[in-house]
Design an enzyme around this catalytic site. Structure first.
Site, PDB file in Angstrom:
ATOM      1  N   ASP A   9     -46.801 -24.435   1.293  1.00  0.00           N
ATOM      2  CA  ASP A   9     -46.835 -25.052   2.615  1.00  0.00           C
ATOM      3  C   ASP A   9     -45.848 -26.219   2.569  1.00  0.00           C
ATOM      4  OD1 ASP A   9     -47.580 -25.696   5.220  1.00  0.00           O
ATOM      5  OD2 ASP A   9     -49.202 -26.996   4.543  1.00  0.00           O
ATOM      6  N   GLU A  70     -44.485 -20.474   5.134  1.00  0.00           N
ATOM      7  CA  GLU A  70     -44.703 -20.359   6.572  1.00  0.00           C
ATOM      8  C   GLU A  70     -43.362 -20.147   7.253  1.00  0.00           C
ATOM      9  OE1 GLU A  70     -48.548 -23.097   7.738  1.00  0.00           O
ATOM     10  OE2 GLU A  70     -46.560 -23.843   8.192  1.00  0.00           O
ATOM     11  N   ASP A 145     -52.859 -29.064   2.658  1.00  0.00           N
ATOM     12  CA  ASP A 145     -51.612 -28.354   2.361  1.00  0.00           C
ATOM     13  C   ASP A 145     -51.824 -27.312   1.265  1.00  0.00           C
ATOM     14  OD1 ASP A 145     -49.757 -29.944   4.116  1.00  0.00           O
ATOM     15  OD2 ASP A 145     -50.537 -31.547   2.855  1.00  0.00           O
TER      16      ASP A 145
END
Length: 168
Positions: A9, A70, A145
């Site tokens: 992340d 992501e 995260d």
């Protein structure tokens, strides 16, 4: 046959990473995880350098079969989007230099893979990751995260399982 999948992340101040071990069909265990915390007092260039060096060290110690990030999304502030894109680029480069394939999933796809709903809150993702992998410390407030990184890795394990098992 086993597979190591690393979810990341990305962020310009905190980047969470999580590595899962996938064995057989959907048997998933937490391998290792952490957060790369960067100082807002450092220049962006210095933070990108530190992010690259730190993730490179992790990739040198544990060579995953895949890295998952992501997908890039657009912030209201264009500068934030650009800065995050550069952090993502540093992470992609670290994997590419080691010939590790990189995959991307939208945040709502990763949330759906773990929680069952694409609009799940960060706390719901943390709770499900904690329960799925039996890692209570992921529930800590400063581990969002890391939980998101686990969600990305789990999403890829589920999405790629047919290819991984040689089934189509």
């Amino acid at each position: 046959m086993t597979q190591l999948i690393m979810g990341i992340d990305p962020g310009t101040l905190v980047s969470g990473y999580a590595i899962i071990l996938v064995e057989q069909r959907y048997k998933i265990r937490a391998h290792s995880y952490g957060a790369i915390r960067l100082s807002s007092k450092d220049s962006l260039t210095q933070r990108y350098k530190q992010l690259f060096q730190t993730i490179s060290g992790v990739l040198n110690d544990i060579t995953p079969d895949a890295v998952v990030l992501e997908t890039q999304y657009v912030h209201k502030n264009p500068q934030s989007t650009i800065k995050l894109g550069m952090a993502r680029g540093v992470l992609v480069l670290a994997a590419a230099l080691r010939d590790i394939p990189v995959f991307e999933y939208a945040p709502n796809v990763a949330k759906r893979a773990v929680v069952g709903r694409g609009n799940a809150s960060k706390q719901q993702v943390q709770l499900m990751v904690s329960k799925m992998l039996n890692i209570p410390d992921v529930l800590n407030a400063n581990c969002e995260d890391i939980a998101d990184a686990f969600a990305l890795a789990i999403c890829h394990a589920h999405t790629s399982s047919y290819d991984f098992l040689g089934v189509r």
